[in-house]
Design a protein around this motif. Structure first.
Motif, short mmCIF file in Angstrom:
data_model
loop_
_atom_site.label_atom_id
_atom_site.label_comp_id
_atom_site.label_asym_id
_atom_site.label_seq_id
_atom_site.Cartn_x
_atom_site.Cartn_y
_atom_site.Cartn_z
N LYS A 1 0.81 -1.22 0.00
CA LYS A 1 0.00 0.00 0.00
C LYS A 1 0.84 1.27 0.00
N GLU A 2 1.94 1.24 0.77
CA GLU A 2 2.76 2.45 0.90
C GLU A 2 3.45 2.82 -0.41
N GLY A 3 3.54 1.87 -1.34
CA GLY A 3 4.16 2.14 -2.63
C GLY A 3 3.20 2.63 -3.69
N LEU A 4 1.91 2.70 -3.33
CA LEU A 4 0.88 3.15 -4.28
C LEU A 4 0.49 4.59 -3.96
N PRO A 5 0.08 5.37 -4.96
CA PRO A 5 -0.39 6.73 -4.70
C PRO A 5 -1.59 6.71 -3.76
N SER A 6 -1.64 7.65 -2.82
CA SER A 6 -2.72 7.67 -1.81
C SER A 6 -4.08 7.78 -2.47
N GLU A 7 -4.17 8.53 -3.57
CA GLU A 7 -5.47 8.68 -4.23
C GLU A 7 -5.95 7.37 -4.86
N PHE A 8 -4.98 6.53 -5.27
CA PHE A 8 -5.35 5.23 -5.82
C PHE A 8 -5.84 4.31 -4.71
N VAL A 9 -5.16 4.32 -3.57
CA VAL A 9 -5.60 3.51 -2.43
C VAL A 9 -6.99 3.95 -1.98
N GLU A 10 -7.23 5.26 -1.96
CA GLU A 10 -8.56 5.77 -1.59
C GLU A 10 -9.62 5.32 -2.59
N ARG A 11 -9.26 5.30 -3.86
CA ARG A 11 -10.19 4.83 -4.89
C ARG A 11 -10.55 3.36 -4.66
N LEU A 12 -9.56 2.55 -4.33
CA LEU A 12 -9.81 1.13 -4.06
C LEU A 12 -10.75 0.97 -2.87
N GLU A 13 -10.51 1.77 -1.83
CA GLU A 13 -11.36 1.69 -0.64
C GLU A 13 -12.79 2.07 -0.97
N LYS A 14 -12.98 3.10 -1.78
CA LYS A 14 -14.33 3.52 -2.17
C LYS A 14 -15.03 2.45 -3.00
N MET A 15 -14.24 1.66 -3.72
CA MET A 15 -14.81 0.57 -4.51
C MET A 15 -15.06 -0.68 -3.66
N GLY A 16 -14.73 -0.61 -2.38
CA GLY A 16 -14.95 -1.74 -1.49
C GLY A 16 -13.94 -2.85 -1.64
N ILE A 17 -12.77 -2.52 -2.17
CA ILE A 17 -11.72 -3.53 -2.38
C ILE A 17 -10.84 -3.60 -1.14
N GLU A 18 -10.82 -4.77 -0.52
CA GLU A 18 -9.96 -5.01 0.63
C GLU A 18 -8.55 -5.31 0.16
N ILE A 19 -7.57 -4.78 0.86
CA ILE A 19 -6.17 -5.02 0.50
C ILE A 19 -5.49 -5.87 1.57
N ILE A 20 -4.92 -6.99 1.15
CA ILE A 20 -4.01 -7.75 2.01
C ILE A 20 -2.65 -7.07 1.88
N PRO A 21 -2.16 -6.44 2.95
CA PRO A 21 -0.92 -5.67 2.84
C PRO A 21 0.32 -6.54 2.89
N VAL A 22 1.32 -6.19 2.09
CA VAL A 22 2.61 -6.86 2.12
C VAL A 22 3.70 -5.81 2.28
N SER A 23 4.90 -6.25 2.59
CA SER A 23 6.03 -5.35 2.77
C SER A 23 6.65 -4.99 1.43
N GLU A 24 7.47 -3.97 1.42
CA GLU A 24 8.17 -3.60 0.20
C GLU A 24 9.09 -4.72 -0.26
N GLU A 25 9.70 -5.44 0.69
CA GLU A 25 10.59 -6.54 0.34
C GLU A 25 9.87 -7.63 -0.45
N SER A 26 8.59 -7.82 -0.16
CA SER A 26 7.85 -8.90 -0.82
C SER A 26 7.64 -8.63 -2.31
N ILE A 27 7.75 -7.36 -2.73
CA ILE A 27 7.66 -7.04 -4.15
C ILE A 27 8.71 -7.84 -4.92
N PHE A 28 9.92 -7.87 -4.38
CA PHE A 28 11.05 -8.50 -5.07
C PHE A 28 11.09 -10.02 -4.86
N ALA A 29 10.13 -10.53 -4.06
CA ALA A 29 9.96 -11.97 -3.90
C ALA A 29 8.65 -12.42 -4.56
#
Length: 277
Positions: free
Chosen positions: A191-219
């Motif tokens: 989540k922290e790597g995405l623009p805040s307005e995009f995260v807000e858009r997802l929330e308004k659409m009712g999309i739940e996010i399973i959060p992962v760490s930045e390290e997990s991107i590279f795994a």
């Protein structure tokens, strides 16, 4: 009707085998590995990947491997498929240029029309994500630029689509490395790597996010492939995410893939959807 969303029942995909794949240092993951990967191991991993599709009722089409386009195993990247046809992208890296020609010829052979193409800008399919049937997010990360997105918007917005640009750090390579929709209202993301307005858009659409760490991107923690009906392809090594998905009623099909990953792509990168119901 070809692909109307990112989470419906997947019926047909286009893949390419990793017979000539090397860890060419064109992304942050591949830079960490030797250029010469274990071909036999990669081919075995890819066979398991193909079998997982067949076991789940997904028809598989192949573009033959070619030494002049070693990265074509990451079939996702040549474009994006929508219900009217497909978008042909434009690669940034010269090592991938031949994929334009060969994947376009394959799509013509399959009878799937081009509805948009990038002629001047850059766009790779790892940046393409349906949020719902009418809303498409396109990452501006390392290999898709504003000009490419504008070319796509001009072609598909008249068809009723809204296109949302999502700018992320270049090191993340593609949007599908840090965000992936796995069910209609469920995503995995850093989540922290995405623009805040995009995260807000997802929330308004009712999309739940399973959060992962930045390290997990590279795994490849976010690089999952939705099959529909609450089924998802993930990596065996992706233990935390897989458990969180199961807690939410998802059936997780685990893939024991490690060698192919060293070139910088996972299950989502290796899949170009052709048909979703």
């Amino acid at each position: 009707m070809y692909v109307k969303n990112g989470t419906g029942v997947l019926k047909k995909v286009l893949l390419s085998k990793p017979e000539y794949l090397k860890a060419t240092p064109i992304n942050e993951i591949a830079k960490k590995w030797d250029l010469h990967l274990d071909i036999d191991k990669m081919l075995l991993e890819h066979e398991l990947f193909v079998q997982a599709y067949l076991d789940n009722g997904v028809e598989v089409e192949f573009l033959d491997a070619d030494a002049d386009r070693p990265n074509s195993v990451f079939s996702r990247d040549f474009g994006g498929c929508i219900k009217e046809g497909y978008i042909l992208g434009r690669f940034k890296e010269p090592i991938r240029y031949k994929e334009h020609v060969d994947y376009e010829a394959k799509m013509e052979e399959l009878g799937i029309p081009v509805v948009a193409r990038c002629e001047e800008g850059l766009f790779e399919g790892g940046d393409f994500a349906f949020l719902n049937e009418n809303t498409i997010a396109i990452g501006m990360v390392a290999r898709t630029n504003e000009q490419g997105i504008e070319e796509i918007k001009k072609a598909i917005e008249p068809l009723g689509y809204e296109v949302i640009p999502v700018r992320c750090k270049e090191e993340y390579l593609h949007l599908d490395m840090c965000f992936n929709l796995v069910d209609d209202t469920l995503a995995v993301a850093y989540k922290e790597g995405l623009p805040s307005e995009f995260v807000e858009r997802l929330e308004k659409m009712g999309i739940e996010i399973i959060p992962v760490s930045e390290e997990s991107i590279f795994a490849h923690g976010c690089n999952l492939q939705a099959l529909g009906d609450k089924r998802v392809l993930s990596l065996k090594s992706n233990q935390y995410v897989n458990e969180e998905l199961r807690k939410r009623g998802m059936k997780v099909i685990e893939l024991d893939i490690t060698e192919i990953l060293k070139a910088g792509g996972g299950p989502h990168c290796m899949t170009f959807p052709l048909l979703r119901e």
